[in-house]
Design an enzyme around this catalytic site. Structure first.
Site, short mmCIF file in Angstrom:
data_model
loop_
_atom_site.label_atom_id
_atom_site.label_comp_id
_atom_site.label_asym_id
_atom_site.label_seq_id
_atom_site.Cartn_x
_atom_site.Cartn_y
_atom_site.Cartn_z
CG ASN A 23 6.15 18.97 21.38
OD1 ASN A 23 5.29 18.92 22.27
ND2 ASN A 23 6.48 17.92 20.65
NE ARG A 102 9.77 12.40 29.34
CZ ARG A 102 10.55 11.74 30.16
NH1 ARG A 102 10.06 10.85 30.98
NH2 ARG A 102 11.85 11.93 30.15
CB CYS A 126 5.04 7.95 28.96
SG CYS A 126 5.95 8.14 27.47
NE ARG A 131 9.15 10.48 26.49
CZ ARG A 131 8.22 11.36 26.17
NH1 ARG A 131 6.96 11.09 26.36
NH2 ARG A 131 8.55 12.53 25.66
CG ASP A 134 19.89 9.09 31.81
OD1 ASP A 134 18.82 9.42 31.26
OD2 ASP A 134 20.80 8.49 31.21
CG LEU A 135 20.43 12.26 28.90
CD1 LEU A 135 20.03 12.47 27.45
CD2 LEU A 135 21.89 11.78 28.97
CE LYS A 172 18.81 8.09 23.48
NZ LYS A 172 18.13 6.99 24.15
CG ASP A 317 6.89 13.98 18.06
OD1 ASP A 317 7.03 12.91 18.68
OD2 ASP A 317 7.12 15.10 18.57
CB ILE A 339 13.42 8.85 18.97
CG1 ILE A 339 13.95 9.46 17.68
CG2 ILE A 339 13.50 9.82 20.14
CD1 ILE A 339 15.35 10.03 17.72
NE ARG A 409 -0.96 14.54 26.10
CZ ARG A 409 0.18 13.87 26.00
NH1 ARG A 409 0.16 12.57 25.81
NH2 ARG A 409 1.33 14.47 26.09
#
Ligand code: EPZ
Length: 430
Positions: A23, A102, A126, A131, A134-135, A172, A317, A339, A409
């Site tokens: 990530n 994503r 997903c 998810r 908008d932000l 957020k 996660d 979350i 992944r």
């Protein structure tokens, strides 16, 4: 399709090298779109998501060359990769690619900043939640981008002179939207101040890399990030930070099976809250010269309640993996997910191994059992699937995990790392 076969019951003893963080690697790779110079990333993990992003970046015009730093069994890992985007040849990110991963939506930030336009497919839902984006849209609009949604695509254009720095406070906390706004603002006119920004270590890693490329970012790691726009960015060489989720996952695996393992090339400061929860569950965790030592001897697993939260809180996660650990605790624990609204798909699969878990809204109640028994189970998403591996390592008999492409992944050489510590884990190809 590959499956993972686990025969449970062995303690883990040995050394597990921790890979570069998926990530962090993904946004860092995307940052290469911001410059016509070469961005060199070291310690890039060899994962399906990284390979997919390499293809996506290639579409936009990024030349990529890979050097394996270390080789094992003919495959390179901990790779050094050079990314050079002399020209952006395509400002469209199509549905076929964005829907598969994503994070590829995030190219919208650099494309808009460098080319003044981007047409990026909406990623769609997903498995772990709806998810929305908008932000991202609100934030880019705050930088004066014009945004239209048309036929499933976000069409974004910057004003003629480029994006304009602004003050924007996220309603957020969003890791992805913080990455994107930070990247977009590096080349904007004037200063951008992001409030309620994500504080995750991966955001800090991206900011540090952007600064090495000539950006002027301060405040990364706090809730307020300030970005002074510059005219252009140059290349840089940057090492991807260690994967805190992989670190926490293996720490939980040791806490589950018992044993004594050194997690190498990683850093305790990246996951304080999670390590504290593992300690409370009964494992000893200490810092060593090369990383972290995790030990659990005879003592059983104690029940611990956790609530997921943005950094520095307990990471979503690691929620599934911690639930795996709690299935064998001596008592009842509660896990609350704040979350993502649908991140409990591992519950049904853990139940197949004999776990006793009931759900009430966003909270799972886990009544520890004295033993789990191996069974065929199905991976549903990346972190859920590794929670099944952890449970399988402690279960009696054979656990067969199908749909392991989810694991590929995000976990580099999982079978190899566990096997070298005494686990019985193998990949079975049908
Ligand atoms: C990143 O996803 C990670 N992905 C996720 O890891 C991680 O679970 C998540 O951050 C939270 O830590 C990568 O870094 C590639 P968010 P991201 O935007 O950025 C809502 C894994 O397993 N939201 O911080 O997509 C959103 O729905 C993955 O490696 C909006 O409402 O997550 C969620 O509820 C899974 N509107 C919350 O914010 C928006 O525009 C946090 O999401 C954006 C997000």
């Amino acid at each position: 399709m590959d499956r993972i076969r686990i025969v449970g019951g062995n303690e883990l003893h040995g050394v597990i090298p921790i890979s570069g963080a998926k990530n962090a690697a993904l946004p860092l790779m995307i940052a290469s779109l911001l410059t016509d110079d070469t961005l060199t990333l070291e310690n890039v993990p060899h994962l399906a998501d990284v390979e997919q992003l390499i293809r996506i970046l290639g579409n936009h015009g990024v030349d990529i060359s890979v050097n394996g730093r270390r080789e094992r069994q003919g495959e390179s890992y901990a790779r050094t990769i050079h990314f050079t985007c002399r020209n952006i040849v395509d400002t469209t990110a199509p549905y076929e690619l964005v829907s598969k991963m994503r994070a590829s939506f995030w190219v919208i930030g650099p494309l808009l900043a460098r080319e003044g336009k981007a047409r990026v497919s909406l990623p769609g839902g997903c498995a772990i939640g709806t998810r929305p984006v908008d932000l991202f849209i609100e934030g880019l609009q705050a930088l004066s981008a014009n945004i239209e949604i048309d036929s499933g695509y976000v069409n974004a254009t910057a004003p003629a002179g480029g994006l304009i720095g602004a003050r924007y406070t996220f309603p957020k906390v969003s890791v992805g939207a913080t990455h994107v706004l930070m990247m977009a603002a590096t080349l904007a006119n004037g200063t951008t101040v992001l409030g309620n920004a994500a504080r995750e270590p991966e955001v800090v890693d991206l900011a540090n890399c952007l600064n090495a490329m000539g950006a002027k970012i301060t405040g990364q790691g706090t809730a307020t990030i300030t970005i002074e726009g510059v005219r252009s960015l140059s290349g840089a060489r940057h090492r991807v930070l260690p994967d805190r989720i992989e670190t926490g996952t293996y720490a939980m695996a040791v806490a589950m099976t018992g044993g004594d393992v050194i997690l190498e090339d990683t850093d305790m400061a990246l996951l304080d809250t999670a390590l504290e929860a593992i300690r409370r569950a009964g494992a000893e965790i200490t810092e060593t010269n090369s990383g972290i030592r995790v030990v659990r001897n005879g003592a059983g697993i104690k029940p611990v309640d956790i609530v997921t939260d943005p950094f520095p809180g307990f990471p979503t996660d690691l929620q599934a993996q911690f639930m795996g650990l709690m299935t064998m605790a001596k008592g009842t624990s509660h896990i609350t997910e704040t979350i993502f609204e649908n991140r409990f798909m591992h519950v049904q699969e853990l139940a197949r191994l004999g776990a006793k878990i009931s759900l009430s809204g966003q909270t799972a109640k886990i009544e520890g059992v004295s033993r789990l028994k191996g069974a065929p189970v199905m991976a549903t998403d990346l972190r859920a699937s590794v929670s099944l591996v952890i449970a399988g390592l402690a279960a009696e008999g054979e656990t067969m995990v199908s749909r392991v492409y989810h694991l590929d992944r995000g976990f580099e050489r999982l079978e190899e790392k566990l096997t070298r510590c005494g686990a019985h884990v193998e990949r079975v190809s049908d």
